[in-house]
Design a protein around this motif. Sequence first.
Motif, PDB file in Angstrom:
ATOM      1  N   ARG A 121       0.844  -1.198   0.000  1.00 32.43           N
ATOM      2  CA  ARG A 121       0.000   0.000   0.000  1.00 32.43           C
ATOM      3  C   ARG A 121       0.877   1.245   0.000  1.00 32.43           C
ATOM      4  NH1 ARG A 121      -5.185  -0.979   1.587  1.00 32.43           N
ATOM      5  NH2 ARG A 121      -5.432   0.947   2.774  1.00 32.43           N
ATOM      6  N   THR A 131      -1.018  -0.533  -4.334  1.00 31.31           N
ATOM      7  CA  THR A 131      -2.374  -0.015  -4.144  1.00 31.31           C
ATOM      8  C   THR A 131      -2.276   1.352  -3.478  1.00 31.31           C
ATOM      9  OG1 THR A 131      -3.374  -2.205  -3.916  1.00 31.31           O
ATOM     10  CG2 THR A 131      -4.581  -0.358  -2.961  1.00 31.31           C
ATOM     11  N   ALA A 187      -3.498   4.057  -1.250  1.00 33.26           N
ATOM     12  CA  ALA A 187      -4.444   4.125  -0.138  1.00 33.26           C
ATOM     13  C   ALA A 187      -4.928   5.539   0.120  1.00 33.26           C
ATOM     14  CB  ALA A 187      -3.803   3.556   1.130  1.00 33.26           C
ATOM     15  N   CYS A 209      -3.377   3.996   7.287  1.00 33.03           N
ATOM     16  CA  CYS A 209      -3.555   3.135   6.120  1.00 33.03           C
ATOM     17  C   CYS A 209      -2.673   1.894   6.151  1.00 33.03           C
ATOM     18  CB  CYS A 209      -3.250   3.911   4.841  1.00 33.03           C
ATOM     19  SG  CYS A 209      -4.254   5.376   4.576  1.00 33.03           S
ATOM     20  N   ALA A 261       0.411   1.849   5.487  1.00 31.62           N
ATOM     21  CA  ALA A 261       1.107   1.979   4.211  1.00 31.62           C
ATOM     22  C   ALA A 261       2.511   1.395   4.295  1.00 31.62           C
ATOM     23  CB  ALA A 261       1.166   3.441   3.789  1.00 31.62           C
TER      24      ALA A 261
END
Length: 399
Positions: free
Chosen positions: A20, A56, A58, A89, A91
């Motif tokens: 992410r 991805t 986020a 998130c 991440a």
Amino acid sequence: MAGAWLLGAETRATADERPRAVLMAVVQDDRTDEGAPGTPASLRELERLADTDGLTVAETLVQSRDRPDPATYLGSGKAGELAAAVERCAADVVIADGELSPGQARNLQDKVGVPVVDRTALILDIFAGHARTSEGRLQVELAQIAYQLPRLQGAGRSMSRVGGGRVVGGAGMGVRGPGEMRLEIQRRRLRRRAAGLREQVARLGRRRERMQWRRTRNRVPSVAITGYTNAGKSALLNRLSGADALTQDVLFATLDPTVRRVTAQELRFTLTDTVGFVRNLPHQLIEAFRSTLEEVARADLALHVVDASAADALSQISTVHEVLREIGAGQVPEMLVLNKIDVASPETVSALRRVYLDALQVSALTGAGINELRDALAGRLQEREAQRSAGTSGTPSPG
């Protein structure tokens, strides 16, 4: 999946989960050009780049200010928001829509606790994953070294930089410590590796020049397909030549030149598919891929493929022209073709045609306009050949 070169040796992502990313950008108050860092068009492209690299997105954070903070890129308050977003998130990486200095990346990484990279690093990671030929891999590694060298200093922060007290051999204060010596060893190793890579790339480039010389001697005209990434260049090559070059709906699917022969109106010529361009293409890549990009400069005609369905098609055309000028291909005759007319809105196509009156309209997907394009290419090449012959006949023989 994003490579370890981008994310570092460890990430929170498992093998079956996409890493992410949080995107960040600074929009400078005095930058009004479309596609500048932080603008909607640039952020959309950055998100596509992240997706191409297996990430991805986020969340996205944008800050408006006069100029990026010299220490942390974002202001202190926004940097705190970024750290909170990374935590919220879960991440694995932060990606800046712009170029970070080594210090900015290092300081931000300290604040957010995950790798912080810029647009250049992301594109290099994509290239590393998409290079298929030995030359392509050599060129990508050369670009990565050019990017890494000025950033090596941050890797040695935890090491002692200055020798203290008495050391073996009687050296005292002020000598280089183990950290600094290790960094110098790394620099020398990378510079030696880069020199070897440049020689290998140059050798392959000379071989390509010999092949081009033979085609020129045998009067085989050449067309180089150029354009923005994901404009449909490889799909168009397949349609025109009956080839089966790789086509994917991702950015930078093609890095390695593909050459095919085409015959139209009894004229035989070559078509070369080349790497696509993108806004702010890293200068390290332009230098590393110069020998490949110069396929365009040596061509008789540049077939500039445009994604007519792109909202920022005009900006993409300008980007391609800018890169072509940079590699010395700005004077190559150009034929502009609007691709993807099967999905482009009539209004967008009409707007492009008003600016580029001679642009042809095709769909590499459906085959619409392909026969007309093939004949138009043959016609332009025959005109060039006639002009060349006329110029040669009018030139006195030496001696």
